[in-house]
Design a protein around this motif. Structure first.
Motif, PDB file in Angstrom:
ATOM      1  N   SER A  31     -11.166   7.019   6.110  1.00  8.59           N
ATOM      2  CA  SER A  31     -11.128   5.389   4.975  1.00  8.59           C
ATOM      3  C   SER A  31     -12.445   5.053   4.386  1.00  8.59           C
ATOM      4  N   GLY A  84     -14.985  -1.746   4.944  1.00  8.20           N
ATOM      5  CA  GLY A  84     -15.417  -3.312   4.133  1.00  8.20           C
ATOM      6  C   GLY A  84     -16.994  -2.667   3.805  1.00  8.20           C
ATOM      7  N   LYS A 131      -4.874   2.157  -0.553  1.00  5.29           N
ATOM      8  CA  LYS A 131      -6.082   1.877   0.096  1.00  5.29           C
ATOM      9  C   LYS A 131      -6.946   0.672   0.805  1.00  5.29           C
ATOM     10  N   SER A 132      -6.468  -0.211  -0.366  1.00  5.53           N
ATOM     11  CA  SER A 132      -6.697  -1.950  -0.339  1.00  5.53           C
ATOM     12  C   SER A 132      -5.754  -2.564  -0.624  1.00  5.53           C
ATOM     13  N   GLN A 133      -6.612  -3.632   0.293  1.00  7.42           N
ATOM     14  CA  GLN A 133      -5.169  -5.039  -0.991  1.00  7.42           C
ATOM     15  C   GLN A 133      -5.355  -5.151  -2.241  1.00  7.42           C
ATOM     16  N   GLU A 134      -6.809  -5.235  -3.051  1.00  5.16           N
ATOM     17  CA  GLU A 134      -7.885  -5.499  -3.751  1.00  5.16           C
ATOM     18  C   GLU A 134      -6.865  -4.419  -4.976  1.00  5.16           C
ATOM     19  N   PRO A 151      -1.503  -5.706   5.347  1.00  2.00           N
ATOM     20  CA  PRO A 151      -2.283  -4.917   6.179  1.00  2.00           C
ATOM     21  C   PRO A 151      -1.374  -3.343   6.202  1.00  2.00           C
TER      22      PRO A 151
END
Length: 966
Positions: free
Chosen positions: A571, A574, A720-723, A750
């Protein structure tokens, strides 16, 4: 007149003579041609001028008449797209001299009586689908026949011995059929024969003796058969021979000395046989030779010096033999030579300078033992050279800059040698160069920036060298580039963003270098990528999201410890905090993180890895607490009478969008997200609509009474990610089509993701077909509309570059008006960690719908996968059978079953028995054939969905008035 003609036609079939005696005033040619026309189909309307009421056919298209007798002398219907059989009507054309029906789709056999037309000179039935054996007595009474061509059909059996009866034959062409057996011995008695073509058949045995009897023979082609033995000595007696092609057989022995008498021969092809021994010096006596091909045999010894006497020679191919020694300097006498191929031999010595002085366009000397440098040989290079292949030799030294004068060069292969030094900058002057292969040498220095001047490059192979420096950004000028192979070098620096401009790229291999930096995100926009190998470098950061990179093989990105993303199972964190340095003896509130200068050795340093470990432990503890709290809230929420929207214990919502650090984010694309049910809507089995590879679907109701469907994803670890998730969901939310289930909104935390969709009340297509939903069954019109609507929805998705991946009957829903609505589209875009194997098990969980290319890493997953699934769905809708059905002792695959029925002309039996014959066969059968085409094993053979929609609309148009059959 019409009634009388019908009676006459019936008599004509039985007895042409009787018709003539019955009414001698009728024109036999008109009657014969009308009967001929009745046996064939004319889809292009080419024979519309053939009118049965005409007194004479001489003005009809495709005909010529003798001006004296006013009778038909020529019938020429080449390329008219005719189908059907050649009937007996042609036997009426007693004055016919030329009969040509080539390049059509005629089937069946040929009449044994055709050659009895006494005036017939030419028969040409080539390029049709005629089959069966030639009747044994077909040539028994061949009158004045001069030429016959049955080429490119499906005739089989032996060539009849009666062929030797046609003493007037000058041209025989039976090529590209399935004739078998040996040659009839009497064929050599046709001393008027000028051309004999029996190529591409299954003929075998030795050539019978007596060939010298064909003293008028100009051309003989026996290629691509199974002939064996030696070439008969008598061939030297055919002094007028100009063309000899015996290639791709099993001939053996040496070349007969009598061949040197063939001074008029300009074409000699003995490719791919088992001839042996040395090529005799007398070959130089065949001075008319323009093409000499002795390739793929067992010839040995040195190349004869007499080759230099062949001043008319244009093509010389001695490849794939066992020639030794060097090429003779006498070959500079071959002043007209254009193509030279000595590849796959054991030649030694240097590359002769004369090769670059002649006006050659193609030179291949690959796979020999040639040595020395290319510098001296290329010094006086001609500017006509288009192909130069010197690969797999022992060449050394540097690549001369003189290569730049080869301005017409399109193919340059110097791979697998021992070349050293730098790639000359003059390579960039080769504007026509399409393929450059310098791989497996000892080249060093950097790739010259000037290489971008070779603007026509399609393939660039420089692997397995010692190249250093950066990948030149000038490659962006090579817009046609499809293959870029730079692996196993010492390249450094980042992968230039400029590569993302090469939209034709299919294969990229940059593995085993020292590349650094992150991958440009723009690479995800390359539409044609099939392979992108960046393994064993020092790349870092996140893999590009989307396109090919969603399904990239882990093998292609391995050996890059700092890369992150789904393919490397790592992963992407950030922004990481800097290491914190704590002073255990300080009571200061300072947040600078620095130590007092006088502390000495007393300090504690927490590294990033330590912080991550601590953080992970804290997350686990918090997670356990959170789950406990959530479970308590779930239990309590079910007792609330008017709870606001609460999902799995999440706090209440009344406005959109909503974000809360403790709860999550709910977004509805239109309107207020007020729901009338709470968490029990997701947890209560009574509200569950179904389960799939990615989770369960539930029904709930908005406060305004409108129902919606909620898919609760169970693959949170793959998101993968919220964005990225939100970006893709919003794209999907904008898609609107009458045959697509509309995405209404989403919910994000999440650990939990929900997709909120339009609720379709009519149930799934699967239940209608296989479970008899509502006690009814689908009529033909309903089935056709479902197929057409589904096709339109997929065509719309493909226009937006979205692949469904998950088409199956359980994902096609039927609304209250009977219209299909396709759901679950675009899920793969939400889950970038999925490779094709996860897709195979998750998305393509319904057995039978998965395209075969999912099993092959090297084949690109494209919209054609949806086309395959659609084809299976079509067959499922028409037959009412599941894609795969398990019997007591057998497994029935639907595609195979229908395809087998089609081959046995019983495809109508496959239509769902529930329709009880109430379906138009002229729609059902073409639809099933379309389904089979869509399920072709080769992706490129499947049509696009836009084409599928057009075909379905064409199928429906002729039967719009047949609704009563539904």
């Amino acid at each position: 007149m019409t009634k009388l003609l019908s009676l006459l036609l019936a008599f004509l079939v039985l007895s042409p003579v009787f018709v003539r005696s019955l009414n001698p005033s009728l024109n036999d040619d008109v009657l014969g041609l009308i009967v001929f026309k009745a046996d064939i189909q004319d889809p292009m309307g080419k024979l519309v001028s053939w009118n049965e009421d005409d007194d004479s056919p001489c003005n009809w298209v495709g005909l010529k008449c003798n001006p004296r007798s006013n009778r038909v002398s020529e019938l020429d219907l080449d390329g008219f797209s005719l189908s059907g059989k050649i009937g007996r009507g042609l036997l009426q054309l007693q004055f016919l001299r030329r009969l040509s029906l080539s390049k059509n789709n005629l089937t069946g056999s040929i009449s044994p009586n055709l050659t009895r037309l006494e005036n017939l000179r030419v028969i040409d039935f080539s390029e049709n689908n005629l089959s069966g054996p030639i009747p044994a007595d077909f040539f028994r009474q061949c009158g004045s026949l001069r030429a016959i061509s049955l080429a490119r059909n499906k005739f089989s059996g032996r060539i009849p011995d009666s062929l030797s009866s046609c003493a007037t034959l000058a041209a025989i062409n039976l090529s590209s059929n399935q004739f078998s057996g040996s040659l009839p011995s009497g064929i050599w008695s046709l001393n008027g024969l000028r051309s004999l073509d029996l190529s591409e058949n299954l003929l075998e045995g030795e050539i019978p003796k007596g060939v010298e009897g064909l003293n008028n023979l100009r051309a003989i082609n026996l290629s691509k058969n199974r002939f064996s033995g030696q070439i008969p000595d008598g061939i030297g007696g055919c002094l007028l021979l100009r063309m000899i092609d015996l290639s791709e057989n099993s001939f053996s022995g040496t070349l007969p000395d009598t061949m040197q008498k063939l001074s008029l021969c300009n074409y000699l092809n003995l490719h791919k046989n088992s001839f042996e021994g040395e090529v005799p010096q007398w070959i130089g006596e065949m001075k008319s030779l323009e093409t000499l091909d002795l390739s793929a045999n067992i010839f040995s010894g040195q190349v004869p010096t007499s080759i230099g006497n062949l001043q008319s020679l244009k093509v010389l191919n001695f490849s794939a033999n066992a020639f030794t020694g060097s090429l003779p300097d006498s070959m500079i006498g071959c002043a007209n030579l254009l193509a030279l191929d000595f590849s796959q031999n054991s030649l030694t010595g240097n590359i002769p300078a004369w090769i670059f002085k002649l006006g050659l366009t193609n030179v291949s000397l690959s796979e020999n033992e040639l040595s020395g440098s290319t510098a001296s040989s290329m010094g006086n290079s001609n500017q006509k050279l288009q192909v130069l292949d010197l690969s797999h030799n022992a060449l050394s030294g540097e690549i001369t800059s003189a290569v730049g004068v080869l301005s017409s060069l399109q193919f340059l292969n110097l791979s697998r040698n021992s070349l050293m030094g730098a790639i000359p900058a003059s390579i960039g002057e080769l504007k026509a160069l399409g393929i450059l292969d310098l791989s497996e040498n000892q080249l060093s220095a950097s790739i010259p920036l000037e290489i971008g001047g070779a603007i026509s490059l399609k393939e660039l192979r420089l692997e397995k060298n010692f190249l250093a420096g950066k990948i030149p950004i000038s490659l962006e000028n090579c817009s046609s580039l499809t293959s870029l192979i730079l692996s196993q070098n010492n390249l450094i620096g980042p992968i230039p963003t400029a590569i993302a401009k090469l939209i034709n790229l299919q294969t990229v291999d940059l593995s085993f270098n020292n590349l650094t930096g992150s991958l440009p995100r723009q690479l995800a926009n390359l539409p044609n990528l099939l392979s992108f190998n960046i393994s064993h470098n020092h790349l870092q950061g996140e893999l590009p999201a989307g396109g090919f990179f969603n399904t990239i093989s882990p093998f292609s990105v391995s050996g890059n410890p700092s890369l992150c993303g789904s393919a490397v199972n790592r992963s992407c964190p950030g922004v990481l905090p800097k290491p914190i340095v704590l002073n255990p003896n300080s009571s200061s509130d300072s947040t600078t993180g620095s130590l007092p200068q006088n502390l000495g050795h007393k300090k504690i340093i927490l590294s990033i890895s330590a912080l991550i470990a601590i953080g992970a432990a804290a997350v686990i503890v918090i997670g356990v607490i959170a789950i406990t709290v959530l479970n308590l809230r779930v239990r309590s929420s079910t007792s609330r009478s008017a709870a606001a929207f609460t999902l799995s214990g999440i706090d209440e919502y009344s406005h959109s969008p909503t974000t809360d650090a403790n709860s999550g984010k709910l977004v509805m694309f239109s309107g207020d997200p007020d729901f009338s049910t709470g968490a029990h809507a997701l947890l209560n089995k009574d509200c569950e609509l179904g389960r799939g590879g990615f989770g369960a679907v539930y029904r709930t109701v908005l406060r305004d009474g409108r129902p919606v469907a909620i898919k609760k994803l169970t693959v949170s670890s793959l998101v993968k990610s919220q964005e990225d998730f939100e970006r893709e969901v919003k794209k999907l939310g904008k898609i609107r089509h009458p045959n697509l289930v509309a995405l209404e909104g989403y919910y994000w935390t999440p650990s939990l993701q929900l997709l909120i969709s339009e609720f379709v009340s009519g149930g799934s297509l699967y239940k209608h077909l296989h479970e008899g939903l509502g006690g009814n069954f689908l009529s033909w019109n309903e089935r056709f509309n479902i197929i057409l609507g589904t096709a339109k929805s997929l065509a719309h998705l493909h226009q937006l570059n979205i692949i469904h991946y998950n088409l199956k009957s359980s994902n096609v829903l039927i609304d209250s008006s009977g219209e299909p609505k396709v759901g679950d589209f675009g899920l793969a875009r939400l889950l970038p960690m999925l490779d094709r194997y996860v897709l195979s098990s998750k998305i393509q969980s319904a057995l039978g719908y998965m395209a075969p290319e999912f099993a092959c890493r090297t084949v690109k997953i494209t919209e054609k996968c949806d086309v395959y699934g659609f084809g299976v769905l079509v067959l499922e809708v028409v037959t009412g059978k599941r894609p795969v059905e398990y019997m007591e002792d057998d497994v029935v695959v639907l595609c195979d079953m229908v395809r087998g029925a089609l081959e046995e002309n019983r495809v109508e039996e496959c239509v769902d028995g529930k329709l009880q014959g109430k379906f138009p066969a002229d729609e059902a059968i073409p639809v099933m054939k379309l389904g089979l085409i869509c399920t072709s094993q080769v992706p490129s053979n499947r049509p696009d969905m836009g084409e599928v929609v057009n075909i379905l609309e064409l199928i429906r148009c002729p039967s719009e008035g047949q609704e009563e059959l539904g």
